[in-house]
Design an enzyme around this catalytic site. Sequence first.
Site, PDB file in Angstrom:
ATOM      1  N   ASP A  41      25.668  11.350 -32.960  1.00  0.00           N
ATOM      2  CA  ASP A  41      25.197  11.850 -34.189  1.00  0.00           C
ATOM      3  C   ASP A  41      23.676  11.486 -34.387  1.00  0.00           C
ATOM      4  O   ASP A  41      23.202  10.329 -33.805  1.00  0.00           O
ATOM      5  CB  ASP A  41      26.191  11.459 -35.408  1.00  0.00           C
ATOM      6  N   GLU A  89      28.050   7.136 -35.935  1.00  0.00           N
ATOM      7  CA  GLU A  89      27.694   5.908 -35.951  1.00  0.00           C
ATOM      8  C   GLU A  89      26.718   5.660 -37.347  1.00  0.00           C
ATOM      9  O   GLU A  89      26.679   4.895 -38.022  1.00  0.00           O
ATOM     10  CB  GLU A  89      26.686   5.536 -34.965  1.00  0.00           C
TER      11      GLU A  89
END
Length: 421
Positions: free
Chosen positions: A82, A174
Site C-alpha cells: 500500500d 502497513e
Amino acid sequence: MDVREELISRFFRYAAIESQSDGRSQLLPSSPGQAALAELLAGEMRSIGLDEVLTDEHAIVTGVKRGNRPYAPRIGFIAHLDTVDVGLSSVVRPQILRFDGSDLCLNHQEDIWLRVGEHPEISDWLGEDIIVGDGTSVLGADNKAAIAIIMTLLARLDPVVGHGDVFVAFVPDEEIGLRGAKAMDLSRFPCDFAYTIDCCELGEVVLETFNAASCEIVFSGVSAHPMSAKGTLVNPLLMAVDFVSSFERSQTPEHTEKREGFFWFKDLIANDSEATLTALIRDFDTDGFNQRKRRIAEAAEQVRSRYTKGDVRYQITDTYQNISSGLDHDGRAVAILRKAMAELGIQEKLIPMRGGTDGAVLSARGIPTPNFFTGAYNFHSRYEFLPVTVFETSFDLALKICLLAATHEAAEETALDGALP
C-alpha cells in the site's frame, strides 16, 4: 537491461497500480489495488523461478528463491503493497528529472514546484537523475521502491556465485496499522531473520521505533432543546474539547522530535448525543508509553467528574512495539547489515524511527527484522523524491546482504556480534 534500468522500469510499473490503503475499511486488504498488485507480483515471482509462491485471501504474497548454500541462514525481505492516503490523488505519475540546482517543476499545468529553498535536502544530488511524482500525489517510493529492489534482487541472484534460501513477503495495509504483517502466516516465511527496506536517505538504518497504540474515546452527552437546555444539556462536543485541552501542546507531534513521544488527536466525529475522538500514543520508552496510557485514563476521569450527567468511555489498543525489543533474538541480522554497509563504503546513519515498519511486527513475532534505506526523501508528501543513484545503492546493499549471509563467517556470527549500540 542493466540494474538501473530494471529498477526504474519496475518502479514505474508498480507505481502505476493505485494501491492506497483505506483506513475506513475493515477489510484486508483495504483496497482492491493492493490485491491487483499482489497478483502482478506473484506472476512475476513465478516467471523468475521462485518456489512456493502463494497469494492468500488477504493479498499477502510469499515465495522463496532457493539457494545452494545449505549452511547459510535463511533470510527474508518484506515490503508493503500500500501507499499512504494523505488526501492527495491515488494516481501516481512518476517522472525522472535531472537536478541542475534549480527548482524542479513537477507539474506545469498545476504550477507545482519542488523548491530548493523549501527542500534543501535535494541539494546533495546536484547533477543527478531524480524520480518524482507530478505533485498531485505522493510518489509512493514508500514502499514501491522497496518492491522494485526486492524483485530486481530475486531476478538477479545467481546460484553460481552462491546464496542461501531467500524468502520474500509482500503485505497489504502497513500504512494503517501494520495489518498485513500481523496477519501473516509465518510458516510461509520461515526465515531466521529478515529486512524491511522502508526508510529514507542514504545510509539510514532503523534499529529502534516507537511503541504505538491507538485510542478511541467516546463522550456521551444529554441532548435538549435550547429552550429548556439549562441544567439539562450536556454537549459531548465540548466534553471532547475539554479532554483534548487538558493535554499540553508540547506533547503533540508538531512540537516533538528525535526520541520524544507524543499524543496525536486525529479525528473527532460528534452529534448532539455522542462524540467519538481518535488519538494515537507514541513513545520510545516502555515506561513512558505506559504512562501516556495512564494519562488518557486520568483525562477521561477528569471529564467524567466534570460532566456528571454524561459519560466517558475509552479503549486503548496496542499497534506495535519498539523494534529494538525483538532484534536480540538473532544478532546476525544486524551484524550482516552493518558488515555489508562497511564493505560498500556506506556510512551508517542510525536513526530512531518516529513511526513503525512491518519489521516491528515481525521482530515481536520472533523474526528479527531491521530496516534500511530506500534512498527516498519526504515520505508521505507530494514532494517525495528518489535519487536514482541511491535507489541503486539500496539494491547493492540488499544483494551484498544475501552474499554475506551465504559465507561460513556470516553463518557463524553470534548474537553478540550484532548487539545494538
